[in-house]
Design a protein around this motif. Sequence first.
Motif: not given
Length: 251
Positions: A167-177
């Motif tokens: 799973x590629x999950x940019x940290x800054x995109x998690x839960x931020x919109x």
Amino acid sequence: MSQSPKTLIAGNWKMNGLTKDLAQFEAVVTALNEKPAPDCQVLLCPPVTILAGASQICQNSALQTGAQNTHVAESGAHTGDIGATMLRDAGADFIIVGHSERRADHQETDGVVNAKARSCLNAGLIPIICVGETHAERTSGLALTVVEHQLNGSVPDFDEGQEIVIAYEPVWAIGTGLVPDTNDITNMHAAIREWLVTRFGERGKGVRILYGGSLKPSNAAEILPIPNVNGGLIGGASLKSEDFLGIVYTV
Ligand code: PEP
């Protein structure tokens, strides 16, 4: 494994959900019964307190369950911890490992994530191995280097007949919109695919690469068709059955 793997839509409930929220599992099961999503494998990972109850609801349905973490050992003197075989016994088919929240909150290193992924495989479960850069790393142009470094450290070898998911999950995109632009997702998923093929040869073509980070019904139709995006890992929008199904039915 097939070269065009089936899309996986996976929900991560994080530290949310009480027994009453099993109603969301019932709603997803009912919806998938009434309107199947044949091109999509559907998974929800609730907190471990309701995993067994959720798995019971999902028996003989198109909805599968998973866990959000495991101990590296199978059993033993580890008060408060839970091993992969126990999670399997509670009904899990998948386990998320190396989520950025665990890397940050529990100082999980790539080596620990690798050991957890191996313990999933040994228990007959599929690890969903999370990687992704921080905002500072993205703006310094280091995103690809950071993700490649995480892959080198976190991804174990796996045998024929076993499966891993990235799973590629940019940290800054998690839960931020916030969501990376389409080109950045395209480039990152292509780089992860190239890494997988270099490491695993033909089998690397069949490993699913999920995108995670503020994926919602409103942006799923734009993100999920990107090449090498083989599904999504969804936090906030997986908590309510209507939102989650809104993503499932875009596939
Ligand atoms: C996640 O926690 O894995 C995630 C992607 O969260 P969200 O969808 O809420 O950004």
